[in-house]
Motif scaffolding. Structure first.
Motif, PDB file in Angstrom:
ATOM      1  N   TYR A   1       0.734  -1.234  -0.016  1.00 15.86           N
ATOM      2  CA  TYR A   1      -0.029   0.195  -0.075  1.00 15.86           C
ATOM      3  C   TYR A   1       0.977   1.357  -0.039  1.00 15.86           C
ATOM      4  CZ  TYR A   1      -3.195   3.551   1.261  1.00 15.86           C
ATOM      5  OH  TYR A   1      -4.272   4.573   1.256  1.00 15.86           O
ATOM      6  N   ALA A   2       1.798   1.256   0.891  1.00  8.93           N
ATOM      7  CA  ALA A   2       2.714   2.388   0.957  1.00  8.93           C
ATOM      8  C   ALA A   2       3.426   2.726  -0.618  1.00  8.93           C
ATOM      9  CB  ALA A   2       4.002   2.053   1.649  1.00  8.93           C
ATOM     10  N   GLY A   3       3.412   1.688  -1.228  1.00  7.99           N
ATOM     11  CA  GLY A   3       4.237   1.826  -2.586  1.00  7.99           C
ATOM     12  C   GLY A   3       3.333   2.202  -3.887  1.00  7.99           C
ATOM     13  N   LEU A   4       1.914   2.317  -3.387  1.00 11.85           N
ATOM     14  CA  LEU A   4       1.080   2.821  -4.602  1.00 11.85           C
ATOM     15  C   LEU A   4       1.220   4.450  -4.660  1.00 11.85           C
ATOM     16  CD1 LEU A   4      -2.323   0.567  -3.324  1.00 11.85           C
ATOM     17  CD2 LEU A   4      -0.454   0.036  -5.326  1.00 11.85           C
TER      18      LEU A   4
ATOM     19  N   ILE B   1      -7.427  -4.298  -6.315  1.00 13.24           N
ATOM     20  CA  ILE B   1      -8.021  -2.807  -6.119  1.00 13.24           C
ATOM     21  C   ILE B   1      -9.184  -2.859  -6.899  1.00 13.24           C
ATOM     22  CG2 ILE B   1      -7.723  -0.327  -6.705  1.00 13.24           C
ATOM     23  CD1 ILE B   1      -4.620  -1.157  -6.799  1.00 13.24           C
ATOM     24  N   GLY B   2      -9.524  -3.383  -8.044  1.00 11.15           N
ATOM     25  CA  GLY B   2     -10.662  -3.221  -8.839  1.00 11.15           C
ATOM     26  C   GLY B   2     -11.770  -4.027  -8.186  1.00 11.15           C
ATOM     27  N   PRO B   3     -11.634  -5.156  -7.820  1.00 18.79           N
ATOM     28  CA  PRO B   3     -12.973  -5.847  -6.961  1.00 18.79           C
ATOM     29  C   PRO B   3     -13.256  -5.070  -5.814  1.00 18.79           C
ATOM     30  CG  PRO B   3     -11.367  -7.404  -8.093  1.00 18.79           C
ATOM     31  CD  PRO B   3     -10.500  -6.155  -8.260  1.00 18.79           C
ATOM     32  N   ALA B   4     -12.077  -4.485  -5.135  1.00 17.88           N
ATOM     33  CA  ALA B   4     -12.269  -3.661  -3.839  1.00 17.88           C
ATOM     34  C   ALA B   4     -13.141  -2.646  -4.340  1.00 17.88           C
ATOM     35  CB  ALA B   4     -10.973  -3.515  -3.306  1.00 17.88           C
ATOM     36  N   LEU B   5     -13.041  -1.868  -5.390  1.00 14.33           N
ATOM     37  CA  LEU B   5     -13.896  -0.761  -5.722  1.00 14.33           C
ATOM     38  C   LEU B   5     -15.500  -1.430  -5.888  1.00 14.33           C
ATOM     39  CD1 LEU B   5     -14.280   1.896  -6.467  1.00 14.33           C
ATOM     40  CD2 LEU B   5     -13.544   1.431  -8.678  1.00 14.33           C
ATOM     41  N   VAL B   6     -15.446  -2.506  -6.602  1.00 15.50           N
ATOM     42  CA  VAL B   6     -16.979  -3.163  -6.638  1.00 15.50           C
ATOM     43  C   VAL B   6     -17.465  -3.334  -5.385  1.00 15.50           C
ATOM     44  CG1 VAL B   6     -18.216  -4.998  -7.386  1.00 15.50           C
ATOM     45  CG2 VAL B   6     -16.492  -4.073  -8.869  1.00 15.50           C
ATOM     46  N   ILE B   7     -16.588  -3.935  -4.165  1.00 13.19           N
ATOM     47  CA  ILE B   7     -17.226  -3.883  -2.830  1.00 13.19           C
ATOM     48  C   ILE B   7     -17.561  -2.659  -2.227  1.00 13.19           C
ATOM     49  CG2 ILE B   7     -16.837  -4.795  -0.627  1.00 13.19           C
ATOM     50  CD1 ILE B   7     -15.100  -6.901  -2.108  1.00 13.19           C
ATOM     51  N   ILE B   8     -16.978  -1.739  -2.404  1.00 13.45           N
ATOM     52  CA  ILE B   8     -17.227  -0.571  -1.654  1.00 13.45           C
ATOM     53  C   ILE B   8     -18.159   0.352  -2.502  1.00 13.45           C
ATOM     54  CG2 ILE B   8     -15.667   1.224  -2.856  1.00 13.45           C
ATOM     55  CD1 ILE B   8     -14.717   1.954   0.072  1.00 13.45           C
ATOM     56  N   LEU B   9     -18.481   0.246  -3.846  1.00  9.98           N
ATOM     57  CA  LEU B   9     -19.770   0.618  -4.320  1.00  9.98           C
ATOM     58  C   LEU B   9     -21.027  -0.014  -4.005  1.00  9.98           C
ATOM     59  CD1 LEU B   9     -18.342   1.420  -7.847  1.00  9.98           C
ATOM     60  CD2 LEU B   9     -18.717   3.176  -6.092  1.00  9.98           C
ATOM     61  N   LEU B  10     -20.903  -1.364  -3.874  1.00  9.16           N
ATOM     62  CA  LEU B  10     -21.801  -2.197  -3.340  1.00  9.16           C
ATOM     63  C   LEU B  10     -22.393  -1.732  -1.942  1.00  9.16           C
ATOM     64  CD1 LEU B  10     -21.349  -5.771  -4.832  1.00  9.16           C
ATOM     65  CD2 LEU B  10     -23.108  -4.190  -5.291  1.00  9.16           C
TER      66      LEU B  10
ATOM     67  N   GLY C   1     -14.668   5.203  -1.477  1.00 11.98           N
ATOM     68  CA  GLY C   1     -14.737   4.751  -2.752  1.00 11.98           C
ATOM     69  C   GLY C   1     -14.127   5.693  -3.824  1.00 11.98           C
ATOM     70  N   LEU C   2     -14.303   6.990  -3.734  1.00 13.96           N
ATOM     71  CA  LEU C   2     -13.529   7.949  -4.302  1.00 13.96           C
ATOM     72  C   LEU C   2     -12.087   7.600  -4.501  1.00 13.96           C
ATOM     73  CD1 LEU C   2     -15.467  11.288  -4.046  1.00 13.96           C
ATOM     74  CD2 LEU C   2     -15.477   9.698  -6.171  1.00 13.96           C
ATOM     75  N   LEU C   3     -11.716   7.420  -3.261  1.00 18.88           N
ATOM     76  CA  LEU C   3     -10.177   7.378  -3.121  1.00 18.88           C
ATOM     77  C   LEU C   3      -9.754   5.972  -3.645  1.00 18.88           C
ATOM     78  CD1 LEU C   3      -7.693   7.848  -1.611  1.00 18.88           C
ATOM     79  CD2 LEU C   3      -8.367   6.943   0.522  1.00 18.88           C
ATOM     80  N   ASN C   4     -10.403   4.701  -3.526  1.00 22.72           N
ATOM     81  CA  ASN C   4     -10.249   3.494  -4.037  1.00 22.72           C
ATOM     82  C   ASN C   4     -10.267   3.513  -5.650  1.00 22.72           C
ATOM     83  OD1 ASN C   4     -11.618   0.171  -3.321  1.00 22.72           O
ATOM     84  ND2 ASN C   4     -10.393   0.899  -5.086  1.00 22.72           N
ATOM     85  N   GLY C   5     -11.187   4.471  -6.178  1.00 27.90           N
ATOM     86  CA  GLY C   5     -11.091   4.396  -7.690  1.00 27.90           C
ATOM     87  C   GLY C   5     -10.151   5.362  -8.096  1.00 27.90           C
ATOM     88  N   ALA C   6      -9.319   6.225  -7.326  1.00 28.89           N
ATOM     89  CA  ALA C   6      -8.467   7.091  -7.884  1.00 28.89           C
ATOM     90  C   ALA C   6      -7.123   6.178  -7.655  1.00 28.89           C
ATOM     91  CB  ALA C   6      -8.292   8.458  -6.771  1.00 28.89           C
ATOM     92  N   ILE C   7      -6.936   5.438  -6.609  1.00 30.63           N
ATOM     93  CA  ILE C   7      -5.882   4.508  -6.661  1.00 30.63           C
ATOM     94  C   ILE C   7      -6.071   3.417  -7.614  1.00 30.63           C
ATOM     95  CG2 ILE C   7      -4.782   2.718  -5.194  1.00 30.63           C
ATOM     96  CD1 ILE C   7      -5.819   4.285  -2.572  1.00 30.63           C
ATOM     97  N   LEU C   8      -6.896   2.943  -8.037  1.00 31.24           N
ATOM     98  CA  LEU C   8      -7.301   1.916  -9.100  1.00 31.24           C
ATOM     99  C   LEU C   8      -6.704   2.792 -10.560  1.00 31.24           C
ATOM    100  CD1 LEU C   8      -8.140  -0.659 -10.327  1.00 31.24           C
ATOM    101  CD2 LEU C   8     -10.608   0.379 -10.650  1.00 31.24           C
ATOM    102  N   LEU C   9      -7.289   4.197 -10.721  1.00 30.27           N
ATOM    103  CA  LEU C   9      -6.752   4.769 -12.001  1.00 30.27           C
ATOM    104  C   LEU C   9      -5.217   4.993 -11.959  1.00 30.27           C
ATOM    105  CD1 LEU C   9      -9.526   7.179 -12.428  1.00 30.27           C
ATOM    106  CD2 LEU C   9      -9.152   5.203 -14.049  1.00 30.27           C
ATOM    107  N   LEU C  10      -4.722   5.367 -10.707  1.00 28.99           N
ATOM    108  CA  LEU C  10      -3.134   5.660 -10.825  1.00 28.99           C
ATOM    109  C   LEU C  10      -2.307   4.517 -10.924  1.00 28.99           C
ATOM    110  CD1 LEU C  10      -3.576   8.529  -8.092  1.00 28.99           C
ATOM    111  CD2 LEU C  10      -3.079   8.887 -10.649  1.00 28.99           C
ATOM    112  N   ASN C  11      -2.876   3.385 -10.622  1.00 30.11           N
ATOM    113  CA  ASN C  11      -1.746   2.126 -10.715  1.00 30.11           C
ATOM    114  C   ASN C  11      -2.096   0.938 -11.384  1.00 30.11           C
ATOM    115  OD1 ASN C  11      -0.242   2.597  -7.799  1.00 30.11           O
ATOM    116  ND2 ASN C  11      -2.357   3.402  -7.378  1.00 30.11           N
TER     117      ASN C  11
END
Length: 150
Positions: free
Chosen positions: A31-34, A97-106, A140-150
């Protein structure tokens, strides 16, 4: 007085479960490296925020339980707890990260549905979930941004 009988169970379940999952899935080197967005809060913000939210979640759950264990609001409460507890292992342990985003949106949809459903059963419980909804939206916004940045 019935609330005082069931509240300890809900506090142990929610706060205790959250602490255990947080300990087992603590962010590490991965996580620190993301790459993270500029709006990523400092790490120290998460523990106190979740602690307060978990207490609110537990109190709301106990109150709704006493008003209708079989009501839609209570079923949604259990579903949000499962989704909440699932997110950390998926994100921090499995690095998905992607499946985690789905979970957080649900989770967000379930929290909003709980607010709507519990409004009829216990308005205070619905109101206690408003900060939770706001934080899950932010997460969720943070998770989505991390997905886009990594």
């Amino acid at each position: 007085m019935p609330l005082l009988r069931v509240l300890p169970f809900f506090l142990i379940l929610v706060v205790g479960g959250g602490l255990v999952i947080g300990y087992v899935t603590a962010p590490g080197i991965w996580y620190a490296g993301l790459n993270k967005p500029a709006f990523n809060p400092p790490d120290w913000v998460f523990a106190p925020t979740w602690s307060v939210l978990y207490v609110l979640i537990a109190v709301a759950g106990a109150r709704v339980w006493l008003r209708g264990r079989r009501e839609l609001a209570m079923r949604l409460w259990w579903l949000q707890l499962v989704l909440n507890f699932a997110w950390s292992p998926v994100f921090f342990s499995l690095h998905m990260i992607g499946p985690a985003l789905v979970i957080i949106l649900l989770l967000l949809a379930t929290v909003i549905a709980f607010i709507i459903a519990s409004w009829r059963v216990d308005r205070l419980s619905a109101l206690m979930f408003l900060p939770y909804a706001a934080w899950v939206l932010f997460a969720g916004l943070l998770n989505g941004a991390i997905l886009l940045l990594n």
